[in-house]
Design a protein around this motif. Structure first.
Motif, short mmCIF file in Angstrom:
data_model
loop_
_atom_site.label_atom_id
_atom_site.label_comp_id
_atom_site.label_asym_id
_atom_site.label_seq_id
_atom_site.Cartn_x
_atom_site.Cartn_y
_atom_site.Cartn_z
N PRO A 127 34.20 37.64 51.05
CA PRO A 127 34.66 37.09 49.77
C PRO A 127 36.18 37.20 49.62
CG PRO A 127 32.78 38.56 49.45
CD PRO A 127 33.24 38.74 50.87
N ALA A 128 36.80 36.07 49.29
CA ALA A 128 38.25 36.10 49.05
C ALA A 128 38.57 36.99 47.85
CB ALA A 128 38.76 34.69 48.82
N SER A 129 37.64 37.07 46.90
CA SER A 129 37.87 37.88 45.70
C SER A 129 37.87 39.37 46.00
CB SER A 129 36.78 37.58 44.66
OG SER A 129 35.49 37.87 45.18
N SER A 130 37.41 39.75 47.18
CA SER A 130 37.38 41.17 47.55
C SER A 130 38.65 41.60 48.29
CB SER A 130 36.16 41.47 48.42
OG SER A 130 34.98 41.29 47.68
N GLN A 131 39.55 40.66 48.58
CA GLN A 131 40.80 40.97 49.26
C GLN A 131 41.94 40.90 48.25
OE1 GLN A 131 39.58 41.41 52.38
NE2 GLN A 131 37.74 40.22 51.93
N VAL A 132 43.00 41.65 48.49
CA VAL A 132 44.19 41.56 47.64
C VAL A 132 45.39 41.27 48.51
CG1 VAL A 132 45.75 42.78 46.08
CG2 VAL A 132 43.28 43.13 45.89
N GLN A 133 46.01 40.09 48.29
CA GLN A 133 47.24 39.73 48.98
C GLN A 133 48.38 39.71 47.98
OE1 GLN A 133 47.42 35.84 50.91
NE2 GLN A 133 49.02 36.52 52.31
N GLN A 134 49.43 40.43 48.28
CA GLN A 134 50.58 40.51 47.38
C GLN A 134 51.41 39.23 47.47
OE1 GLN A 134 50.84 43.01 45.29
NE2 GLN A 134 49.17 44.22 46.19
N THR A 135 52.33 39.10 46.51
CA THR A 135 53.15 37.90 46.43
C THR A 135 53.92 37.63 47.73
OG1 THR A 135 53.43 38.23 44.05
CG2 THR A 135 54.98 36.75 45.14
#
Length: 295
Positions: free
Chosen positions: A108-116
């Motif tokens: 799930p993309a919602s389970s990853q966090v990519q910063q700006t």
């Protein structure tokens, strides 16, 4: 007499208003507060049959509001139907790595966090609370990308949400990309290195570099064949090879473990994100990630 009747009528109206709560508005306020409370309370939406419901809230522990520093930059990776492909390779002592090697062609993309700036600070192989790892604080180095198709990097001089701390030559390597399905069912493609991070060591001793990486993608068997990695570590060259490993899977041959996911936007020229870890003849444990372009 008339005054007495008027007094009785007024008393009756007052009693009715009090019974309805209308004399001071408290009944209206209570109803309004109840409606507001109902509106602010989360309501579980019914998902269509077969649909997956995001569970990012179960992974709060992997999303700390930490202090991060960054080296390099990457584009924001584009998801495919809400999914991202993820490879994670820890370069840590075995006792500390907690089997955090992740190979997920559709997470799930919602389970990853990519910063700006492009760094990933939370990585997950599924929506389950146990399948995620976050950067509590520290550095993300060697941040690179191939357009919006895939981004790589390494956590180092850091602490993760498992409680591990690691030095600059250790860390957690990752590659996150747009999942890609291959359409062709026959033929082969030649794969060569596009981007890679530094080779890190499990014990924190001096790291190295990945000189070259190459392989052949077999579209019929859906395998990555004859993977060759040329490692330079402490001024010594090492050649690591893996004869065959499944795409979107894991293979271990001898002292070399290979993880791969197929990413990109063009099925005729796919990218393969490869995570590798190995034990060298001198007993040194190493690891890293590399992205191959296949044509």
């Amino acid at each position: 007499m008339r005054n007495n009747r008027l007094l009785v009528v007024l008393m009756g109206v007052t009693v009715l208003l009090a019974a309805c709560g209308g004399s001071n508005g408290s009944g209206l306020n209570a109803a309004t507060a109840g409606a507001a409370s109902a509106a602010s309370s989360p309501v579980a939406a019914s998902a269509p049959s077969g649909a997956s419901t995001p569970q990012a809230s179960t992974q709060t522990a992997c999303r700390p509001d930490g202090n991060f520093t960054y080296s390099g930059s990457a584009s924001q990776v584009v998801a495919n139907n809400g999914q991202l492909a993820v490879v994670v390779v820890p370069s840590l002592p075995v006792a500390n790595s907690k089997n955090r090697n992740m190979t997920a062609p559709n997470a799930p993309a919602s389970s990853q966090v990519q910063q700006t700036g492009g760094a990933f600070t939370t990585l997950a192989s599924s929506a389950a609370a146990t399948d995620c790892l976050g950067l509590a604080h520290g550095a993300v180095s060697e941040i690179q990308s191939v357009g919006s198709d895939v981004a790589i990097g390494r956590w180092n001089q850091a602490m993760d949400t498992d409680g591990n701390t690691y030095a600059s030559q250790q860390g957690v390597h990752y590659a996150v990309g747009t999942p890609l399905s291959l359409s062709a069912t026959s033929g082969t493609l030649a794969c060569t290195q596009l981007i890679a991070d530094a080779v890190a060591t499990n014990d924190g001793s001096a790291g190295g570099t990945l000189g070259t990486a190459s392989a052949t993608l077999d579209l019929g068997t859906r395998t990555l064949n004859n993977l060759n990695l040329s490692i330079n570590l402490a001024n010594t060259q090492y050649a690591l090879t893996n004869s065959q490993s499944p795409l979107n899977g894991v293979s271990t041959t001898g002292q070399l473990s290979v993880q791969s996911v197929v990413v990109g936007h063009d099925a005729t020229q796919p990218l393969v994100a490869v995570g590798y870890s190995a034990t060298l003849p001198n007993g040194q444990g190493i690891g890293g990630v590399v992205v191959l372009q296949c044509r």
